[in-house]
Write an enzyme that holds these catalytic residues in place. Structure first.
Site, PDB file in Angstrom:
ATOM      1  N   LYS A  39       0.834  -1.194   0.025  1.00  0.00           N
ATOM      2  CA  LYS A  39       0.026  -0.152   0.043  1.00  0.00           C
ATOM      3  C   LYS A  39       0.865   1.141  -0.057  1.00  0.00           C
ATOM      4  O   LYS A  39       0.475   2.393  -0.540  1.00  0.00           O
ATOM      5  CB  LYS A  39      -0.937  -0.049   1.053  1.00  0.00           C
ATOM      6  CG  LYS A  39      -0.171  -0.212   2.670  1.00  0.00           C
ATOM      7  CD  LYS A  39      -0.395   1.287   3.247  1.00  0.00           C
ATOM      8  CE  LYS A  39       0.153   0.882   4.831  1.00  0.00           C
ATOM      9  NZ  LYS A  39       0.244   2.317   5.561  1.00  0.00           N
ATOM     10  N   THR A  40       1.932   1.129   0.729  1.00  0.00           N
ATOM     11  CA  THR A  40       2.843   2.500   0.473  1.00  0.00           C
ATOM     12  C   THR A  40       3.163   2.836  -0.485  1.00  0.00           C
ATOM     13  O   THR A  40       3.518   3.833  -1.004  1.00  0.00           O
ATOM     14  CB  THR A  40       4.279   2.151   1.645  1.00  0.00           C
ATOM     15  OG1 THR A  40       3.589   2.014   2.755  1.00  0.00           O
ATOM     16  CG2 THR A  40       5.028   3.434   1.638  1.00  0.00           C
ATOM     17  N   ASP A 227      -3.193   7.896   5.423  1.00  0.00           N
ATOM     18  CA  ASP A 227      -2.746   6.760   5.497  1.00  0.00           C
ATOM     19  C   ASP A 227      -3.242   6.197   6.771  1.00  0.00           C
ATOM     20  O   ASP A 227      -3.660   6.680   7.836  1.00  0.00           O
ATOM     21  CB  ASP A 227      -1.290   6.725   5.597  1.00  0.00           C
ATOM     22  CG  ASP A 227      -0.595   5.378   5.521  1.00  0.00           C
ATOM     23  OD1 ASP A 227      -0.989   4.523   5.085  1.00  0.00           O
ATOM     24  OD2 ASP A 227       0.725   5.137   5.913  1.00  0.00           O
ATOM     25  N   GLU A 228      -3.289   4.786   6.879  1.00  0.00           N
ATOM     26  CA  GLU A 228      -4.072   4.045   7.965  1.00  0.00           C
ATOM     27  C   GLU A 228      -5.264   4.564   8.514  1.00  0.00           C
ATOM     28  O   GLU A 228      -5.715   4.897   9.768  1.00  0.00           O
ATOM     29  CB  GLU A 228      -2.799   3.936   9.251  1.00  0.00           C
ATOM     30  CG  GLU A 228      -1.615   3.602   8.862  1.00  0.00           C
ATOM     31  CD  GLU A 228      -1.369   1.969   8.848  1.00  0.00           C
ATOM     32  OE1 GLU A 228      -2.345   1.317   8.779  1.00  0.00           O
ATOM     33  OE2 GLU A 228      -0.230   1.439   8.470  1.00  0.00           O
ATOM     34  N   GLN A 258      -7.150  -4.649  10.320  1.00  0.00           N
ATOM     35  CA  GLN A 258      -5.882  -4.258  10.839  1.00  0.00           C
ATOM     36  C   GLN A 258      -6.333  -3.312  12.266  1.00  0.00           C
ATOM     37  O   GLN A 258      -5.476  -2.407  12.449  1.00  0.00           O
ATOM     38  CB  GLN A 258      -4.728  -4.147  10.253  1.00  0.00           C
ATOM     39  CG  GLN A 258      -4.229  -5.191   9.530  1.00  0.00           C
ATOM     40  CD  GLN A 258      -2.941  -4.906   8.803  1.00  0.00           C
ATOM     41  OE1 GLN A 258      -2.079  -5.001   9.288  1.00  0.00           O
ATOM     42  NE2 GLN A 258      -2.943  -4.605   7.324  1.00  0.00           N
ATOM     43  N   ARG A 604       2.341 -11.117  10.438  1.00  0.00           N
ATOM     44  CA  ARG A 604       3.772 -10.459  10.491  1.00  0.00           C
ATOM     45  C   ARG A 604       4.812 -11.659   9.953  1.00  0.00           C
ATOM     46  O   ARG A 604       5.921 -11.215   9.810  1.00  0.00           O
ATOM     47  CB  ARG A 604       4.101 -10.454  11.966  1.00  0.00           C
ATOM     48  CG  ARG A 604       3.337  -9.360  12.698  1.00  0.00           C
ATOM     49  CD  ARG A 604       3.192  -7.890  11.844  1.00  0.00           C
ATOM     50  NE  ARG A 604       2.141  -8.060  11.287  1.00  0.00           N
ATOM     51  CZ  ARG A 604       1.662  -7.303  10.057  1.00  0.00           C
ATOM     52  NH1 ARG A 604       2.322  -6.369   9.688  1.00  0.00           N
ATOM     53  NH2 ARG A 604       0.466  -7.157   9.487  1.00  0.00           N
TER      54      ARG A 604
END
Length: 759
Positions: A39-40, A227-228, A258, A604
């Site tokens: 996504k970044t 973002d987020e 998340q 993770r």
């Protein structure tokens, strides 16, 4: 204005959904980006595309992140794509940094000057304590930390003092919450200051009440990117929605699966209702994962599918092979630590770097057994997002008490705790004790005993110091007969330390209390206080070089955004994970957030993920039986490999839970509020305690029938029974092999029938 040839280099290496997110510049866009889906890369390419296509000047783009680190990374990556033009992106930063910049321009509209001061947490607590004391309130019963937590929660929700309802007003000092909130805000304005919560709240108030200023920024910001987004709280959400309503060119990036920070005010509903807030919004799902193996992704997806409040997506990868996720049942906590240590040593022998290994826990107190085990076997480790167990402030305070009991000449320990918790013994008192100790060449604790018989100190300080010295004399006598664990529990209670943490009534203080509970459990393994303190000294002294490879130990929350080749997830038992405290406080909503936390933890892992659950944990000297987390039962069987010495394992747990379509449909208990948090497989086993060592517990049968154990025929409702710990009582209710017994002490306890006998 758009020249496709300019945008082409930016699209290199992006998959089709990522390209779609970059090129869809007009209108509201939700980039639903799963874990490890790049996504970044998509977000930075979108920023660069807007600038290079001349759709907006850099200064006309508002790009909001949550951390300074994320903002720096975003600026660096965009700079690599567009060069010096990135310097013009003055509105790329965190929520608070951007709000602070805006507020400097409009401070007078909220009663401040442009050179206002932003106070930190310590200054906030000091100011609140002054207000509490000035109002004649007992700041021990109603501590400043509790009021600060209330005010922070209100500001996160965009509430001014006048906006509080009766329920919120009652949340502090029996109906004085609004009064103190108003006093606090007035005092801040008098000081020309604000706290971090004010930065967004003040700007929200400005935009709400000054239409001209709102329109000015709606015109300025041609494009808004966030973002987020799943981590936004109410005030951030309201602030963004106001700014985006005119042009509606807002692109939010996030993952509802998340959202794990509700305790910080984050509201998953913000991302779930994005389409409602911005009708016609385009949802672009980034589902191709570049991090994990297919089995790890399938296991994580199977777990999160059990949540009802989600937009829905399925992660996939082009990678092949890899290990299945392992679910391992062990006997108890120490075996869990041994098993993880053995597996890590095996990985190291096979060539894996310790830097690629992580242990992710639900609560910080879980780290202690791993730290002790790794010290024993010489395995280097580091704690991320916190201190090593014996370095945490509350643990060091308790150790200082213990050191002073063992060695009255320990002046460093005396200085640390003589006014902890607060007793009204200030620096002047300590200075006089020091002067007397130097004059007599004696330790501080001896000097304190002598000085209370003089007129050197005020009467109140003398009385307080005398009481403390008598406490230490009593604790030293207790240390001769009591176990180290009993000693530490007694001194923490009698010193007021436990009461101090309980009075704070915050998530942080609850975690500190858990750490002290874990300290007492650690001490149960030692016969004397001296042996334990020697062990702690060796642990504290064993610090590997900074450049050495180390296993990472951290909480699941702290691990968000990170990735490791090998991940171990211990403590997947009901009551530990999902956290019983979280479920008690939030019910179904907290259960879904706990499940999202499990999803984050699993994703993770790049190559291997191992989940562990223990059948027994020792709490305050009593062995507590545990059952696997309901989340273990929700993992898809085709993608996990089970290993256990316990009966049944995850497959039986899964089968039992699958019989119930409603995870909260179960037999009503005496407490409906607690009943909400227990699923059908709980069967109250996790609440059962008994005074026994592991060797006295018969190993469970390995058959499916034994998992749902049959009740004993010689014990029924009304039978009088005897329990080693609780004494005599009468069976009040029976559910399988679980009994509810009214004991002669007046308490009702839930126990397993194998630990009682007919009286």
């Amino acid at each position: 204005m758009t020249d496709p040839s300019l945008a082409d280099p930016l699209l290199d290496g992006l998959n089709p959904p990522q390209r779609d997110a970059v090129l869809t510049t007009e209108g509201p866009v939700l980039m639903l980006a799963g874990a490890g889906t790049g996504k970044t890369a998509a977000l930075t390419a979108r920023l660069a595309h807007i600038v290079r296509s001349r759709l907006a000047w850099p200064s006309e783009i508002l790009c909001v992140t949550f951390t300074n680190r994320a903002a720096r990374e975003m600026r660096e990556r965009v700079g690599q794509l567009i060069g010096p033009s990135v310097e013009g992106m003055q509105w790329l930063g965190t929520f608070h940094s951007i709000a602070a910049k805006l507020l400097r321009r409009h401070a007078e509209l909220v009663g401040l000057q442009s050179n206002y001061t932003i106070i930190d947490t310590d200054d906030q607590l000091r100011l609140l304590k002054q207000l509490i004391q000035a109002e004649g309130l007992d700041d021990k019963r109603w501590p400043a930390k509790q009021l600060a937590g209330c005010i922070d929660r209100w500001k996160n929700r965009g509430l001014n003092p006048a906006d509080l309802d009766a329920g919120e007003n009652e949340s502090y000092a029996n109906g004085k919450g609004q009064h103190f909130y108003r006093l606090y805000q007035d005092r801040l304005k008098a000081l020309n200051a604000c706290d971090f919560g004010d930065l967004l709240l003040h700007m929200l108030n400005v935009l709400r009440t000054h239409r001209d200023i709102l329109e000015q920024y709606q015109q300025r910001f041609k494009y808004i990117m966030v973002d987020e987004y799943q981590d936004t709280n109410q005030v951030q959400y309201l602030w963004l929605r106001l700014l985006a309503q005119e042009r509606k060119n807002i692109c939010v990036v996030g993952d509802d699966d998340q959202s794990i920070y509700s305790w910080r005010g984050a509201e998953v509903a913000n991302i779930l209702k994005f389409e409602k807030d911005f009708p016609g919004a385009k949802i672009i799902k980034l589902e191709q994962n570049y991090r994990s193996t297919p089995d790890i992704l399938a296991a994580a997806s199977g777990l999160i599918d059990a949540n009802s409040q989600r937009l829905g997506k399925t992660l996939w990868t082009e990678r092949n092979g890899g290990d299945k996720l392992r679910a391992i049942g062990v006997w108890d906590g120490p075996e869990e630590a041994r098993r993880v240590g053995d597996d890590i040593e095996r990985l190291e022998r096979e060539g894996a770097s310790l830097n690629t290994v992580a242990i992710l826990v639900r609560a910080q107190f879980q780290t202690r057994e791993f730290e002790d085990r790794f010290i024993t076997i010489g395995l280097n480790y580091k704690i991320i997002g916190g201190f090593r167990f014996y370095e945490r402030a509350e643990v060091r305070d308790a150790l200082a008490y213990l050191r002073l009991i063992a060695q009255p000449a320990d002046d460093l320990a005396f200085e640390r705790i003589y006014n902890t918790p607060k007793r009204g013994l200030g620096d002047k008192t300590l200075e006089k004790i020091h002067r007397h100790a130097r004059a007599r060449s004696i330790p501080l604790s001896h000097a304190a005993v002598e000085i209370v018989d003089t007129d050197e100190l005020p009467a109140r300080a003398r009385a307080t110091l005398l009481a403390l010295m008598r406490d230490f004399a009593r604790w030293r006598d207790l240390a001769k007969t009591a176990s180290p664990a009993e000693l530490v529990r007694t001194l923490l209670d009698e010193s007021g330390y436990t009461a101090m943490l309980q009075a704070e009534r915050s998530a942080e203080s609850a975690g500190r209390l858990e750490n002290l509970s874990e300290l007492s459990r650690a001490m149960e393994e030692y016969e004397s206080l001296g042996d334990f303190l020697e062990h702690v000294s060796l642990v504290m002294d064993n610090d590997a070089a900074d450049d050495a490879e180390k296993v990472t130990i951290m909480t699941m929350h702290a691990a968000k955004g990170l990735e490791f080749d090998n991940v171990f997830l211990p403590g997947w038992e009901e009551g530990v994970f999902p956290s019983q405290r979280a479920l008690d406080e939030g019910g179904l909503a907290s259960l879904e957030e706990e499940r999202r936390l499990g999803y984050v933890a699993i994703t993770r892992a790049r190559r291997r993920c191992t989940i562990l659950h223990a059948a027994n944990r020792r709490i305050y000297g009593q062995w507590t039986s545990s059952i696997p987390s309901r989340f273990v039962g929700e993992l898809p069987a085709a993608h996990i490999e089970e290993e256990t010495t316990m009966s049944g394992g995850a497959s039986l747990w899964r089968a039992q839970w699958s019989e119930h379509s409603d995870p909260f449909a179960h037999v009503a208990s005496a407490n409906p509020a607690r009943n909400l948090t227990r699923g059908p497989g709980w069967q109250r086993a996790a609440a059962t305690t008994y005074d026994a060592t592991p060797k006295r517990i018969a190993e469970p049968s390995r058959s499916a029938a034994s998992f749902a154990a049959k009740p004993r025929t010689d014990i029924t409702v009304g039978t009088r029974v005897f329990h080693d710990k609780f004494g005599y009582g009468t069976v009040a209710a029976q559910e399988g092999n679980k009994l509810e017994i009214d004991f002669e002490t007046g308490d009702r306890k839930r126990v397993i029938d194998s630990f009682v006998k007919a009286a």
